[in-house]
Scaffold this motif. Sequence first.
Motif, PDB file in Angstrom:
ATOM      1  N   GLY A  60      75.676  20.564  16.248  1.00  0.00           N
ATOM      2  CA  GLY A  60      76.978  21.129  17.000  1.00  0.00           C
ATOM      3  C   GLY A  60      76.869  22.877  15.846  1.00  0.00           C
ATOM      4  O   GLY A  60      76.252  22.817  15.505  1.00  0.00           O
ATOM      5  N   PRO A  61      77.951  22.913  16.139  1.00  0.00           N
ATOM      6  CA  PRO A  61      78.435  24.125  15.260  1.00  0.00           C
ATOM      7  C   PRO A  61      77.988  24.402  13.938  1.00  0.00           C
ATOM      8  O   PRO A  61      77.698  25.419  13.527  1.00  0.00           O
ATOM      9  CB  PRO A  61      80.000  24.462  15.212  1.00  0.00           C
ATOM     10  N   GLY A  62      78.053  23.539  13.111  1.00  0.00           N
ATOM     11  CA  GLY A  62      77.232  23.863  11.793  1.00  0.00           C
ATOM     12  C   GLY A  62      75.362  23.652  11.795  1.00  0.00           C
ATOM     13  O   GLY A  62      74.620  24.073  10.860  1.00  0.00           O
ATOM     14  N   GLY A  63      74.943  23.798  13.276  1.00  0.00           N
ATOM     15  CA  GLY A  63      72.862  23.660  13.168  1.00  0.00           C
ATOM     16  C   GLY A  63      72.726  22.302  14.088  1.00  0.00           C
ATOM     17  O   GLY A  63      73.459  21.588  14.484  1.00  0.00           O
ATOM     18  N   VAL A  64      71.477  22.420  13.354  1.00  0.00           N
ATOM     19  CA  VAL A  64      70.709  21.341  14.227  1.00  0.00           C
ATOM     20  C   VAL A  64      70.354  20.584  12.450  1.00  0.00           C
ATOM     21  O   VAL A  64      70.066  20.855  11.748  1.00  0.00           O
ATOM     22  CB  VAL A  64      69.423  21.474  14.940  1.00  0.00           C
ATOM     23  N   PHE A  65      70.585  19.351  12.731  1.00  0.00           N
ATOM     24  CA  PHE A  65      70.473  18.152  11.864  1.00  0.00           C
ATOM     25  C   PHE A  65      68.721  16.913  11.957  1.00  0.00           C
ATOM     26  O   PHE A  65      69.817  16.400  13.113  1.00  0.00           O
ATOM     27  CB  PHE A  65      71.693  17.476  11.510  1.00  0.00           C
ATOM     28  N   VAL A  66      68.093  16.988  11.759  1.00  0.00           N
ATOM     29  CA  VAL A  66      67.390  15.351  12.501  1.00  0.00           C
ATOM     30  C   VAL A  66      67.821  14.595  10.784  1.00  0.00           C
ATOM     31  O   VAL A  66      67.402  15.075   9.171  1.00  0.00           O
ATOM     32  CB  VAL A  66      65.777  16.128  11.634  1.00  0.00           C
ATOM     33  N   VAL A  67      68.195  13.454  11.481  1.00  0.00           N
ATOM     34  CA  VAL A  67      69.054  12.376  10.750  1.00  0.00           C
ATOM     35  C   VAL A  67      67.517  11.039  10.293  1.00  0.00           C
ATOM     36  O   VAL A  67      66.895  11.156  11.737  1.00  0.00           O
ATOM     37  CB  VAL A  67      70.077  11.981  10.443  1.00  0.00           C
ATOM     38  N   ASN A  68      67.261  11.371   9.739  1.00  0.00           N
ATOM     39  CA  ASN A  68      66.485   9.664   8.469  1.00  0.00           C
ATOM     40  C   ASN A  68      67.582   9.125   8.313  1.00  0.00           C
ATOM     41  O   ASN A  68      68.237   8.850   7.381  1.00  0.00           O
ATOM     42  CB  ASN A  68      65.514   9.918   8.547  1.00  0.00           C
TER      43      ASN A  68
END
Length: 179
Positions: A60-68
Amino acid sequence: MRRIWSRLLGRTSEWESWHKGLAGERRVGRELERLHPFGWRVLHGIPTPTGGDIDHLLIGPGGVFVVNAKYHDGKSVWLGDHAAKVNHGRPQPYANISRSEARRVREVLERYCEFPVHVEPVLVFVGVTDLTKAPTAHEVRAYKERDIASLAPLSGKLCPEQVEAVYTVARHKRVWLNA
């Protein structure tokens, strides 16, 4: 039979552990889907060549996040620079694994996108009573499951066209299986 025997001995079976983990991933997935109206896209259960998967990828607008997602119902968690302790137990390498996964995702996405892709690791602890983060632990974001919504207002990393470009690349299974 193993499940019954484990239950009689008061031990957690491998199946129960997997089932709880899946329940935690689903709960986190529902929370992440709530970010869609704010310009965020979510992918769940992205397979990797090692046979594992990336729990969630938030773009999204805040970047890319890898969520565990980590399910530790009714327990307290302390997160340090490299590891986490659940109920003051043995250190678990959650932070190191999360950072490594974020680096790998960045490499894969930048191979196919025509711009730099900033990827941050995120650990989401499901069902925990307390989450404490060491003051020095800056590289990995950590949230309780309901606090993940605090990512919604983040912006300034990707424009809407870049969000769609990253999402388009990330949706293709071959991108990950050939990584």
